[in-house]
Enzyme design. Sequence first.
Site, PDB file in Angstrom:
ATOM      1  N   TYR A  83     -16.185  18.064 -14.130  1.00  0.00           N
ATOM      2  CA  TYR A  83     -16.411  16.768 -14.375  1.00  0.00           C
ATOM      3  C   TYR A  83     -17.619  16.318 -13.180  1.00  0.00           C
ATOM      4  CZ  TYR A  83     -16.494  11.672 -14.217  1.00  0.00           C
ATOM      5  OH  TYR A  83     -16.596  10.323 -14.152  1.00  0.00           O
ATOM      6  N   ARG A 141       0.920  -1.045  -0.059  1.00  0.00           N
ATOM      7  CA  ARG A 141      -0.004  -0.050  -0.060  1.00  0.00           C
ATOM      8  C   ARG A 141       0.947   1.212   0.002  1.00  0.00           C
ATOM      9  NH1 ARG A 141      -1.283   1.866   4.686  1.00  0.00           N
ATOM     10  NH2 ARG A 141      -1.682  -0.064   5.548  1.00  0.00           N
ATOM     11  N   LYS A 187      -8.966   6.826 -18.848  1.00  0.00           N
ATOM     12  CA  LYS A 187      -9.402   7.192 -19.929  1.00  0.00           C
ATOM     13  C   LYS A 187      -8.231   7.285 -20.874  1.00  0.00           C
ATOM     14  CE  LYS A 187     -13.203   8.197 -17.528  1.00  0.00           C
ATOM     15  NZ  LYS A 187     -13.193   9.632 -17.005  1.00  0.00           N
ATOM     16  N   ASP A 236      -7.208  19.330 -13.871  1.00  0.00           N
ATOM     17  CA  ASP A 236      -7.763  17.984 -14.231  1.00  0.00           C
ATOM     18  C   ASP A 236      -7.440  18.042 -15.839  1.00  0.00           C
ATOM     19  OD1 ASP A 236      -8.913  15.724 -15.066  1.00  0.00           O
ATOM     20  OD2 ASP A 236     -10.412  15.767 -13.773  1.00  0.00           O
TER      21      ASP A 236
HETATM   22  C1  PLP Z   1     -13.816  10.144 -15.664  1.00  0.00           C
HETATM   23  C2  PLP Z   1     -12.877  11.439 -15.118  1.00  0.00           C
HETATM   24  C3  PLP Z   1     -12.916  11.492 -13.659  1.00  0.00           C
HETATM   25  C4  PLP Z   1     -12.906  10.531 -12.683  1.00  0.00           C
HETATM   26  O1  PLP Z   1     -12.098   9.412 -13.083  1.00  0.00           O
HETATM   27  P1  PLP Z   1     -12.470   7.757 -12.559  1.00  0.00           P
HETATM   28  O2  PLP Z   1     -11.399   7.109 -12.833  1.00  0.00           O
HETATM   29  O3  PLP Z   1     -13.873   7.342 -13.464  1.00  0.00           O
HETATM   30  O4  PLP Z   1     -12.712   7.753 -11.115  1.00  0.00           O
HETATM   31  C5  PLP Z   1     -12.454  12.633 -13.280  1.00  0.00           C
HETATM   32  N1  PLP Z   1     -12.231  13.797 -14.070  1.00  0.00           N
HETATM   33  C6  PLP Z   1     -12.388  13.394 -15.536  1.00  0.00           C
HETATM   34  C7  PLP Z   1     -12.279  14.707 -16.331  1.00  0.00           C
HETATM   35  C8  PLP Z   1     -12.885  12.407 -16.178  1.00  0.00           C
HETATM   36  O5  PLP Z   1     -13.344  12.342 -17.346  1.00  0.00           O
END
Ligand code: PLP
Length: 278
Positions: free
Chosen positions: A119, A67, A216, A191
């Site tokens: 988001y 961890r 993604k 982000d």
């Molecule tokens: C999908 C997404 C998240 C969250 O991520 P997860 O891996 O689904 O928890 C945060 N910010 C953006 C811009 C996203 O597209």
Amino acid sequence: MSPANTVTNTFGTSRVAAEPHQYGFGTLAIHAGAEADAATGAVIPPLSLSTTFKQRAVGDFVYEYSRSDNPNRSNLETAIAALEHAKYGFAFSSGSATTATILNTLAPGSHVISVNDVYGGTHRYLNKVAASMGVETSFVDLADVSNLRDVVRENTRLVWIETPTNPTLRLVDIAAVSEIAHEAGLFVVVDNTFLSPYFQTPLDLGADIVVHSATKYLNGHSDVVMGVAATNNDALASKVRFLQNAIGAVPSPFDCYQAQRGLKTLHLRMLAPIATDH
Ligand SMILES: *Cc1c(COP(=O)(O)O)cnc(C)c1O
């Protein structure tokens, strides 16, 4: 004539990179954090599933408990740091866990300014979870950055932006937000999920932390849920490292292995669309 380290993205905007980098993006994506295995010479670091590690002597260890850190995660974190032009990289069990861990650096009573088009999961976390722990958020249209100054309070600590936003693809000027935020003593989190470091390195534009849902583009194969963060700020990095271990929302070695493999083709997957007359 533009300086040698000018980079131009697919939107046609160019900027001068903060510092010229020795290696190209693809080279870093493939080789950063991918040293050959010292024991066997394997050019791909093996999957290390051990949760606990033997000490050579009392208190003398490379890894201790999975961890806290493990070889596959630290390899991936090295690669993420290299691609985001950061000193420190961090991996978490999802993008949402990344958001939660970073927001946990704030004390109750803190105020956050978030782009209003953030988001949905980030909005939900800020509104339902952070709020219940005494961290209040103002959601603001930051397409016009001058709106930022009007909402800064005495207890504001952090500005959370996403650009382009998911899913409406609205843009925020990272450099302009960072300048105003820094004058007010605030941290800027970006982000960068939608552009990836191939097109945009927010730390070069003044942001303090960059985060991604690696689920993604970074992993890119729809088979890993993961989040990452990167920063050049020593104090912030040590807080995030502490919380990564203390909260424990960490990805498995296998997911790190998969995501690092995915990263190696990021530059190929980000290529501009092929002209239709092909
Ligand atoms: C999908 C997404 C998240 C969250 O991520 P997860 O891996 O689904 O928890 C945060 N910010 C953006 C811009 C996203 O597209």
